[in-house]
Write an enzyme that holds these catalytic residues in place. Structure first.
Site, PDB file in Angstrom:
ATOM      1  N   LYS A   1     -14.735   1.877  14.211  1.00  0.00           N
ATOM      2  CA  LYS A   1     -13.477   1.148  14.461  1.00  0.00           C
ATOM      3  C   LYS A   1     -13.075   1.270  15.929  1.00  0.00           C
ATOM      4  O   LYS A   1     -12.626   0.301  16.550  1.00  0.00           O
ATOM      5  CB  LYS A   1     -12.354   1.684  13.557  1.00  0.00           C
ATOM      6  CG  LYS A   1     -12.487   1.195  12.127  1.00  0.00           C
ATOM      7  CD  LYS A   1     -11.446   1.780  11.191  1.00  0.00           C
ATOM      8  CE  LYS A   1     -11.849   1.507   9.749  1.00  0.00           C
ATOM      9  NZ  LYS A   1     -11.071   2.200   8.753  1.00  0.00           N
TER      10      LYS A   1
ATOM     11  N   ASN B   1       0.839  -1.189   0.000  1.00  0.00           N
ATOM     12  CA  ASN B   1       0.000   0.000   0.000  1.00  0.00           C
ATOM     13  C   ASN B   1       0.882   1.249   0.000  1.00  0.00           C
ATOM     14  O   ASN B   1       2.104   1.152   0.037  1.00  0.00           O
ATOM     15  CB  ASN B   1      -0.991  -0.016   1.173  1.00  0.00           C
ATOM     16  CG  ASN B   1      -0.276  -0.049   2.504  1.00  0.00           C
ATOM     17  OD1 ASN B   1       0.485   0.839   2.835  1.00  0.00           O
ATOM     18  ND2 ASN B   1      -0.516  -1.123   3.264  1.00  0.00           N
TER      19      ASN B   1
ATOM     20  N   ASP C   1      -4.951  -5.725   4.841  1.00  0.00           N
ATOM     21  CA  ASP C   1      -6.034  -6.539   5.404  1.00  0.00           C
ATOM     22  C   ASP C   1      -5.996  -7.959   4.876  1.00  0.00           C
ATOM     23  O   ASP C   1      -6.466  -8.887   5.517  1.00  0.00           O
ATOM     24  CB  ASP C   1      -7.389  -5.914   5.063  1.00  0.00           C
ATOM     25  CG  ASP C   1      -7.627  -4.656   5.883  1.00  0.00           C
ATOM     26  OD1 ASP C   1      -7.311  -4.677   7.084  1.00  0.00           O
ATOM     27  OD2 ASP C   1      -8.095  -3.656   5.304  1.00  0.00           O
TER      28      ASP C   1
HETATM   29  N1  CTP Z   1      -5.081  -2.565  11.593  1.00  0.00           N
HETATM   30  C1  CTP Z   1      -4.533  -3.657  12.205  1.00  0.00           C
HETATM   31  N2  CTP Z   1      -4.538  -4.858  11.561  1.00  0.00           N
HETATM   32  C2  CTP Z   1      -5.107  -4.993  10.358  1.00  0.00           C
HETATM   33  C3  CTP Z   1      -5.689  -3.865   9.731  1.00  0.00           C
HETATM   34  C4  CTP Z   1      -5.654  -2.671  10.372  1.00  0.00           C
HETATM   35  O1  CTP Z   1      -4.013  -3.547  13.315  1.00  0.00           O
HETATM   36  N3  CTP Z   1      -5.100  -6.163   9.760  1.00  0.00           N
HETATM   37  C5  CTP Z   1      -5.080  -1.290  12.323  1.00  0.00           C
HETATM   38  C6  CTP Z   1      -4.376  -0.140  11.616  1.00  0.00           C
HETATM   39  O2  CTP Z   1      -3.018  -0.086  12.004  1.00  0.00           O
HETATM   40  C7  CTP Z   1      -5.141   1.064  12.108  1.00  0.00           C
HETATM   41  C8  CTP Z   1      -6.542   0.524  12.360  1.00  0.00           C
HETATM   42  O3  CTP Z   1      -6.421  -0.887  12.471  1.00  0.00           O
HETATM   43  O4  CTP Z   1      -4.626   1.542  13.333  1.00  0.00           O
HETATM   44  C9  CTP Z   1      -7.550   0.829  11.284  1.00  0.00           C
HETATM   45  O5  CTP Z   1      -7.027   0.467  10.027  1.00  0.00           O
HETATM   46  P1  CTP Z   1      -7.818   0.829   8.712  1.00  0.00           P
HETATM   47  O6  CTP Z   1      -7.022   0.359   7.552  1.00  0.00           O
HETATM   48  O7  CTP Z   1      -8.278   2.242   8.747  1.00  0.00           O
HETATM   49  O8  CTP Z   1      -9.140  -0.010   8.871  1.00  0.00           O
HETATM   50  P2  CTP Z   1      -9.458  -1.538   8.816  1.00  0.00           P
HETATM   51  O9  CTP Z   1      -9.666  -2.009  10.215  1.00  0.00           O
HETATM   52  O10 CTP Z   1      -8.412  -2.261   8.038  1.00  0.00           O
HETATM   53  O11 CTP Z   1     -10.850  -1.562   8.090  1.00  0.00           O
HETATM   54  P3  CTP Z   1     -11.197  -1.086   6.573  1.00  0.00           P
HETATM   55  O12 CTP Z   1      -9.965  -1.379   5.739  1.00  0.00           O
HETATM   56  O13 CTP Z   1     -12.346  -1.941   6.224  1.00  0.00           O
HETATM   57  O14 CTP Z   1     -11.526   0.361   6.636  1.00  0.00           O
END
Ligand code: CTP
Length: 412
Positions: A341, A214, A283
């Site tokens: 979240k 990313n 993710d």
């Molecule tokens: N995060 C994490 N582990 C993952 C994905 C995200 O610990 N597998 C953490 C990121 O470091 C951040 C928070 O969760 O502090 C939110 O990440 P974000 O990418 O905004 O959201 P997601 O939880 O991944 O959800 P989405 O992608 O559906 O918005």
């Protein structure tokens, strides 16, 4: 307001006569930019490398080069300097000034200021590698260290004398300012706390060449790590691959994939008082990682994906008393989505970021953000410099530590 450890502090900068003296002008400039008052003292030899007027123009302060200089009206300026200094830094420190300081010689303005110093004294040696490695210099260094003088070790690289890959180079300006900031911050508000910070994006391998990644640059997490260190915290920075120099004084653990980051975070969680998850964790990852390079004639029509662990969720499930701060990267309904979240991952604070507005977010020095804690939104949505946003987050963290200490001691 975010804190700046340099603001309102007086730094006495001693410059001795080495080729790196010209770099001390940049150092003085950087410290002034950080809003410190910088008062420069030069040895006579240093004035052969750099004109005192250079320092005077950068710092806006008169420069002391001679103990009997009429400009300083009273001849005990070196003593008043020692009273004013919050920190004294000798950069560059030649082998000669190290030897003089080790013996307590005070035969000129600079050596006298060192002997009269009452503040922490930090020396930044820079010299030819043979002079550095000479037994006499090494002995002087150990004498100085035993006396509590702090040394920022020279770097390895190309020296002015032409030696390649040799020890003796003047460190990067940022290394020195980070060190000085941390030294000034020893009495600051995160002393005694360990803060675990994650930064950068993760890479999920498809084969030995390709990965799903990313656009995270790591700038936000690195700004938080640097700022926490400057405020006195022990910092563990778990970072994906970035182009950034790790902040000085921070323990760095490098990882590539979300799985590796997950393991590193869990292994270090117990030591942390707070976790700040600034990393952009992928993710999902390819279900299969090919051990050999996938040739183009065997290109798969699609790559099957599977979910990575949610590290923040795992932290919240396992945590003891740690304060947990997450980030939320949002392209729409920023506050609503970030609040979801916060609740789902049981966070203490979420930093919601707009990732679509041009000029902010990934790879930028700016972030369009808002802080939301368990009680609701704090402050307005605004564009922050990432270093200022780091300060805001840490201000909030300091308050959170204070509230939980008060709760434990039964105060309201
Ligand atoms: N995060 C994490 N582990 C993952 C994905 C995200 O610990 N597998 C953490 C990121 O470091 C951040 C928070 O969760 O502090 C939110 O990440 P974000 O990418 O905004 O959201 P997601 O939880 O991944 O959800 P989405 O992608 O559906 O918005």
């Amino acid at each position: 307001m975010a804190k700046n450890v340099f603001q309102g502090k007086t730094i006495v900068l001693g410059v001795s006569g080495g080729i790196a003296a010209y770099k001390a002008v940049d150092l003085a400039g950087k410290l002034v930019q950080e809003r410190a008052t910088v008062k420069v003292v030069m040895s006579q030899n240093a004035t052969k490398f750099v004109n005192p007027i250079d320092f005077q123009s950068v710092t806006g302060q008169a420069v002391l080069t001679d103990l009997f200089d009429g400009d300083f009206q009273n001849q005990i300026y070196h003593v008043s300097l020692s009273e004013e200094a919050d920190i004294t830094v000798i950069a560059p420190a030649t082998a000669n000034i190290l030897a003089k300081a080790a013996c307590g010689i005070a035969d000129d303005a600079l050596s006298t200021v060192i002997l009269a110093a009452r503040s922490t004294v930090v020396m930044v040696p820079a010299m030819n590698n043979h002079m550095w490695l000479n037994e006499a210099t090494q002995h002087n260094l150990s004498v100085l260290k035993n006396r509590g003088i702090e040394i920022i070790e020279p770097e390895v690289g190309r020296l002015a004398c032409g030696e390649e890959n040799a020890v003796g180079r003047f460190p990067k300006i940022e290394t020195i300012t980070d060190y000085l900031g941390a030294a000034l911050a020893r009495t600051e508000d995160l002393v005694g706390k360990t803060v675990l910070v994650t930064a950068g994006g993760t890479r999920e391998p498809i084969d030995p060449v390709r990965y799903i990644g990313n656009r995270s640059s790591g700038k936000m997490g690195y700004a938080v790590a640097r700022s926490a260190h400057l405020r006195g915290a022990q910092v563990i920075l778990i970072t994906g691959i970035t182009n950034l120099n790790p902040p000085y004084g921070v323990k760095v653990i490098s990882v590539e994939s979300a799985g590796q980051m997950h393991r590193a975070v869990m292994e270090n969680l117990d030591q942390a008082d707070a976790v700040i998850m600034a990393a952009a964790v992928a993710d999902f990852k390819p279900s299969q990682e090919s051990l050999g390079k996938i040739k183009k004639e065997r290109m798969p029509k699609s790559v099957e994906l599977e979910l990575n662990p949610d590290i923040l969720q795992a932290i919240s499930d396992k945590k003891a008393n740690q304060v947990v701060i997450g980030f939320a990267a949002e392209s729409d309904n920023m506050i609503e989505n970030a609040t979801k979240k916060l609740k789902k991952k049981k966070l203490d604070l979420v930093v919601a970021n707009d990732i679509v507005k041009p000029g902010v977010g990934f790879d930028s020095d700016l972030s369009l953000s808002v802080l939301i804690d368990k009680k609701g939104q704090i402050g307005d949505i605004k564009t922050f410099k990432k270093s200022d946003l780091a300060g805001e987050i840490l201000d909030w963290l300091v308050d959170a530590f204070k509230s939980s200490a008060n709760r434990r001691s039964g105060q309201c």
